[in-house]
Every structure is written in C-alpha cells, then in structure tokens.
Design a protein around this motif. Structure first.
Motif, PDB file in Angstrom:
ATOM      1  N   MET A  80      15.137  -9.713   7.654  1.00  0.00           N
ATOM      2  CA  MET A  80      14.876  -8.458   6.974  1.00  0.00           C
ATOM      3  C   MET A  80      13.743  -7.765   7.716  1.00  0.00           C
ATOM      4  SD  MET A  80      13.762  -7.882   3.027  1.00  0.00           S
ATOM      5  CE  MET A  80      15.167  -8.817   2.498  1.00  0.00           C
ATOM      6  N   THR A  81      13.949  -6.519   8.095  1.00  0.00           N
ATOM      7  CA  THR A  81      12.906  -5.783   8.786  1.00  0.00           C
ATOM      8  C   THR A  81      12.475  -4.607   7.934  1.00  0.00           C
ATOM      9  OG1 THR A  81      14.497  -4.396   9.929  1.00  0.00           O
ATOM     10  CG2 THR A  81      13.792  -6.407  11.073  1.00  0.00           C
ATOM     11  N   HIS A  82      11.202  -4.347   8.025  1.00  0.00           N
ATOM     12  CA  HIS A  82      10.618  -3.245   7.272  1.00  0.00           C
ATOM     13  C   HIS A  82       9.837  -2.375   8.227  1.00  0.00           C
ATOM     14  CE1 HIS A  82      11.542  -5.421   3.622  1.00  0.00           C
ATOM     15  NE2 HIS A  82      10.933  -6.462   4.110  1.00  0.00           N
ATOM     16  N   ASN A  83       9.670  -1.122   7.886  1.00  0.00           N
ATOM     17  CA  ASN A  83       8.802  -0.243   8.638  1.00  0.00           C
ATOM     18  C   ASN A  83       7.385  -0.739   8.406  1.00  0.00           C
ATOM     19  OD1 ASN A  83       7.263   1.787   9.679  1.00  0.00           O
ATOM     20  ND2 ASN A  83       8.018   3.379   8.288  1.00  0.00           N
ATOM     21  N   THR A  84       6.773  -1.301   9.427  1.00  0.00           N
ATOM     22  CA  THR A  84       5.451  -1.898   9.249  1.00  0.00           C
ATOM     23  C   THR A  84       4.323  -0.945   9.592  1.00  0.00           C
ATOM     24  OG1 THR A  84       5.522  -2.815  11.477  1.00  0.00           O
ATOM     25  CG2 THR A  84       6.268  -4.242   9.659  1.00  0.00           C
ATOM     26  N   GLY A  85       4.646   0.257  10.004  1.00  0.00           N
ATOM     27  CA  GLY A  85       3.592   1.187  10.387  1.00  0.00           C
ATOM     28  C   GLY A  85       3.077   2.003   9.227  1.00  0.00           C
ATOM     29  N   LEU A  86       1.844   1.761   8.860  1.00  0.00           N
ATOM     30  CA  LEU A  86       1.177   2.657   7.926  1.00  0.00           C
ATOM     31  C   LEU A  86       0.491   3.711   8.778  1.00  0.00           C
ATOM     32  CD1 LEU A  86      -0.419   0.188   5.374  1.00  0.00           C
ATOM     33  CD2 LEU A  86       1.577   1.618   5.070  1.00  0.00           C
ATOM     34  N   THR A  87       0.390   4.898   8.301  1.00  0.00           N
ATOM     35  CA  THR A  87      -0.219   5.973   9.069  1.00  0.00           C
ATOM     36  C   THR A  87      -1.652   5.597   9.415  1.00  0.00           C
ATOM     37  OG1 THR A  87       1.161   7.557   7.914  1.00  0.00           O
ATOM     38  CG2 THR A  87      -0.786   8.427   9.018  1.00  0.00           C
ATOM     39  N   PRO A  88      -2.042   5.781  10.682  1.00  0.00           N
ATOM     40  CA  PRO A  88      -3.419   5.443  11.065  1.00  0.00           C
ATOM     41  C   PRO A  88      -4.423   6.209  10.230  1.00  0.00           C
ATOM     42  CG  PRO A  88      -2.073   5.938  13.008  1.00  0.00           C
ATOM     43  CD  PRO A  88      -1.254   6.277  11.794  1.00  0.00           C
ATOM     44  N   LYS A  89      -5.581   5.581  10.004  1.00  0.00           N
ATOM     45  CA  LYS A  89      -6.613   6.187   9.160  1.00  0.00           C
ATOM     46  C   LYS A  89      -7.125   7.497   9.732  1.00  0.00           C
ATOM     47  CE  LYS A  89      -8.162   1.874   7.183  1.00  0.00           C
ATOM     48  NZ  LYS A  89      -9.209   0.894   7.065  1.00  0.00           N
ATOM     49  N   PHE A  90      -7.097   7.658  11.059  1.00  0.00           N
ATOM     50  CA  PHE A  90      -7.653   8.848  11.669  1.00  0.00           C
ATOM     51  C   PHE A  90      -6.724  10.057  11.594  1.00  0.00           C
ATOM     52  CE2 PHE A  90      -5.585   6.394  15.017  1.00  0.00           C
ATOM     53  CZ  PHE A  90      -4.704   7.325  15.545  1.00  0.00           C
ATOM     54  N   GLN A  91      -5.494   9.864  11.160  1.00  0.00           N
ATOM     55  CA  GLN A  91      -4.539  10.963  11.092  1.00  0.00           C
ATOM     56  C   GLN A  91      -4.465  11.488   9.660  1.00  0.00           C
ATOM     57  OE1 GLN A  91      -0.598   9.916  12.308  1.00  0.00           O
ATOM     58  NE2 GLN A  91       0.196  11.968  12.046  1.00  0.00           N
ATOM     59  N   PRO A  92      -5.037  12.676   9.400  1.00  0.00           N
ATOM     60  CA  PRO A  92      -4.987  13.208   8.036  1.00  0.00           C
ATOM     61  C   PRO A  92      -3.553  13.558   7.664  1.00  0.00           C
ATOM     62  CG  PRO A  92      -5.869  14.838   9.535  1.00  0.00           C
ATOM     63  CD  PRO A  92      -5.698  13.577  10.323  1.00  0.00           C
ATOM     64  N   GLU A  93      -3.239  13.385   6.402  1.00  0.00           N
ATOM     65  CA  GLU A  93      -1.888  13.687   5.931  1.00  0.00           C
ATOM     66  C   GLU A  93      -1.943  14.724   4.833  1.00  0.00           C
ATOM     67  OE1 GLU A  93       1.244  10.700   5.878  1.00  0.00           O
ATOM     68  OE2 GLU A  93      -0.404   9.269   5.770  1.00  0.00           O
ATOM     69  N   LEU A  94      -0.986  15.609   4.888  1.00  0.00           N
ATOM     70  CA  LEU A  94      -0.866  16.624   3.862  1.00  0.00           C
ATOM     71  C   LEU A  94       0.097  16.139   2.793  1.00  0.00           C
ATOM     72  CD1 LEU A  94      -0.537  19.749   6.165  1.00  0.00           C
ATOM     73  CD2 LEU A  94      -2.592  18.907   5.014  1.00  0.00           C
ATOM     74  N   THR A  95      -0.093  16.643   1.592  1.00  0.00           N
ATOM     75  CA  THR A  95       0.830  16.328   0.515  1.00  0.00           C
ATOM     76  C   THR A  95       2.227  16.803   0.901  1.00  0.00           C
ATOM     77  OG1 THR A  95      -0.915  16.551  -1.130  1.00  0.00           O
ATOM     78  CG2 THR A  95       1.356  16.749  -1.924  1.00  0.00           C
ATOM     79  N   PRO A  96       3.229  15.929   0.780  1.00  0.00           N
ATOM     80  CA  PRO A  96       4.594  16.381   1.057  1.00  0.00           C
ATOM     81  C   PRO A  96       4.971  17.514   0.102  1.00  0.00           C
ATOM     82  CG  PRO A  96       4.500  13.999   0.825  1.00  0.00           C
ATOM     83  CD  PRO A  96       3.169  14.531   0.399  1.00  0.00           C
ATOM     84  N   PRO A  97       5.903  18.375   0.518  1.00  0.00           N
ATOM     85  CA  PRO A  97       6.323  19.470  -0.368  1.00  0.00           C
ATOM     86  C   PRO A  97       6.879  18.932  -1.688  1.00  0.00           C
ATOM     87  CG  PRO A  97       7.335  19.672   1.815  1.00  0.00           C
ATOM     88  CD  PRO A  97       6.620  18.360   1.779  1.00  0.00           C
ATOM     89  N   LEU A  98       6.682  19.706  -2.756  1.00  0.00           N
ATOM     90  CA  LEU A  98       7.210  19.314  -4.068  1.00  0.00           C
ATOM     91  C   LEU A  98       8.703  19.027  -3.998  1.00  0.00           C
ATOM     92  CD1 LEU A  98       5.404  21.765  -6.528  1.00  0.00           C
ATOM     93  CD2 LEU A  98       4.922  19.343  -6.145  1.00  0.00           C
ATOM     94  N   GLU A  99       9.438  19.814  -3.228  1.00  0.00           N
ATOM     95  CA  GLU A  99      10.890  19.637  -3.122  1.00  0.00           C
ATOM     96  C   GLU A  99      11.239  18.241  -2.596  1.00  0.00           C
ATOM     97  OE1 GLU A  99       9.223  22.246  -1.544  1.00  0.00           O
ATOM     98  OE2 GLU A  99       9.588  23.641  -3.197  1.00  0.00           O
ATOM     99  N   GLU A 100      10.461  17.760  -1.622  1.00  0.00           N
ATOM    100  CA  GLU A 100      10.694  16.423  -1.066  1.00  0.00           C
ATOM    101  C   GLU A 100      10.415  15.343  -2.112  1.00  0.00           C
ATOM    102  OE1 GLU A 100       8.562  13.503   2.193  1.00  0.00           O
ATOM    103  OE2 GLU A 100       8.647  15.636   2.663  1.00  0.00           O
ATOM    104  N   LEU A 101       9.320  15.495  -2.833  1.00  0.00           N
ATOM    105  CA  LEU A 101       8.961  14.514  -3.859  1.00  0.00           C
ATOM    106  C   LEU A 101       9.992  14.512  -4.987  1.00  0.00           C
ATOM    107  CD1 LEU A 101       5.132  15.270  -3.987  1.00  0.00           C
ATOM    108  CD2 LEU A 101       6.236  13.300  -2.884  1.00  0.00           C
ATOM    109  N   GLU A 102      10.448  15.686  -5.396  1.00  0.00           N
ATOM    110  CA  GLU A 102      11.460  15.778  -6.452  1.00  0.00           C
ATOM    111  C   GLU A 102      12.796  15.215  -5.990  1.00  0.00           C
ATOM    112  OE1 GLU A 102      11.014  19.947  -7.218  1.00  0.00           O
ATOM    113  OE2 GLU A 102       9.416  19.614  -8.704  1.00  0.00           O
ATOM    114  N   ALA A 103      13.141  15.425  -4.713  1.00  0.00           N
ATOM    115  CA  ALA A 103      14.391  14.884  -4.165  1.00  0.00           C
ATOM    116  C   ALA A 103      14.366  13.355  -4.171  1.00  0.00           C
ATOM    117  CB  ALA A 103      14.631  15.415  -2.752  1.00  0.00           C
ATOM    118  N   GLN A 104      13.201  12.764  -3.932  1.00  0.00           N
ATOM    119  CA  GLN A 104      13.097  11.301  -3.990  1.00  0.00           C
ATOM    120  C   GLN A 104      13.492  10.802  -5.371  1.00  0.00           C
ATOM    121  OE1 GLN A 104       8.974  10.769  -2.939  1.00  0.00           O
ATOM    122  NE2 GLN A 104       9.405  10.746  -0.732  1.00  0.00           N
TER     123      GLN A 104
END
Length: 174
Positions: A1-25
């Motif tokens: 079983m393989t999983h995406n093991t990459g968490l976003t590096p701490k130095f890379q700021p992330e923006l909140t995903p669009p509401l549409e993306e979160l609602e689609a999830q």
C-alpha cells in the motif's frame, strides 16, 4: 500500500483552497453505509498513514454520539484530544467539515471565533474533522485528526477518505 508521503514543506505558505473545492470534497466523499468495521478499517488506515509519515497525530472516529475509534501516535498530546473534541463539535453542529466551516466565515470577511457566537473552548472551526456522510441518510458521524497544521490535518483526512472509498465496493461516480 502506498500513500502520498509528502506533506507541504513548512517554508511554503498555503492559501485556503476555494470554497468550491472544499464543498466538492464533501459531495464526493460519501459512504453507502458506515459500520463498526468501516470505522476500524478507516481508523487503521489513518494510523498506518500517520506512522509512515511519522506524524504526531491523534485520530478519532465518532458515529451517532459514540466513539468507535481512537488512537494517539507518538508525539501527540492530550491537547490533541481537546482539539479533536472542539473540531468534532463544529462538524456535528454545522454538518460540514470543520475547515470548510472556518473558510466560509473567512470568505465573509470574518472569523468563526468572531461571528459564530459559540464558546471557543467548546468549538474550533480548524481543519481536521470531516463529516461521515451516508447516501440517502446524511451526516452520521465524524472522522477527525489533530496534530498537524490545520490545512494538513484536513488534507490528511481527505486523502484517507479518498483511499478508503476507492477501495470500497464500486460506488456511483456520476
């Protein structure tokens, strides 16, 4: 079983995903049923993923007011359990992911803490708690992770749900 093991590096700021993306999830990540066995399998998957990533998280699954699964991994603390409870209460009250609830308040130019009128010691609209939704029934429970930055907690749960549901019996993918 393989999983995406990459968490976003701490130095890379992330923006909140669009509401549409979160609602689609939420529309996409729906169960046909959710049993005790499903809670165990989903919780075990989350623990396996966390161990692979050495993620210091606590994992919790509730259905209908009953805790069906809980695990605390090395590096987690009792504070993570308090965060789980606060994030879970947001999902139970709003019927939506805790991260999505917070994002909706931010999209209106406010914050959950400022505008919800709920006790911040009891409710936290931070990422990591996701509704367990059953087709034709609605929200029946929650799956929650605490221990990473809130967007990472949210993405971690979404990734596990995607993997779990992809392995489940074929679902209607319309």
């Amino acid at each position: 079983m393989t999983h995406n093991t990459g968490l976003t590096p701490k130095f890379q700021p992330e923006l909140t995903p669009p509401l549409e993306e979160l609602e689609a999830q939420e529309r996409r990540l729906v169960f046909r049923q959710f049993t005790y066995e499903d809670a165990w399998a989903l919780g075990s998957l989350l623990v396996e993923m966390a161990r692979e990533r050495q993620a210091p998280v606590a994992v919790d699954i509730h259905r209908g007011g009953q805790q069906l699964f809980h695990a605390a991994l090395p590096g987690s603390t009792p504070d993570n359990d308090a965060w789980i409870d606060r994030k879970r209460r947001v999902v139970e009250r709003y019927g939506a992911a805790s991260y999505l609830v917070g994002a909706r308040f931010r999209a209106k130019g406010s914050t959950f803490e400022e505008s919800s009128r709920l006790d911040p010691d009891e409710y936290a609209a931070h990422g990591g708690s996701f509704p367990i939704t059953v087709e034709g029934v609605g929200v029946v429970g929650t799956v929650t992770v605490s221990g990473l930055p809130q967007l990472h907690d949210h993405r971690f749960v979404v990734e596990a749900l995607e993997e779990f549901l992809d392995k489940s019996l074929p679902r209607n993918r319309d």
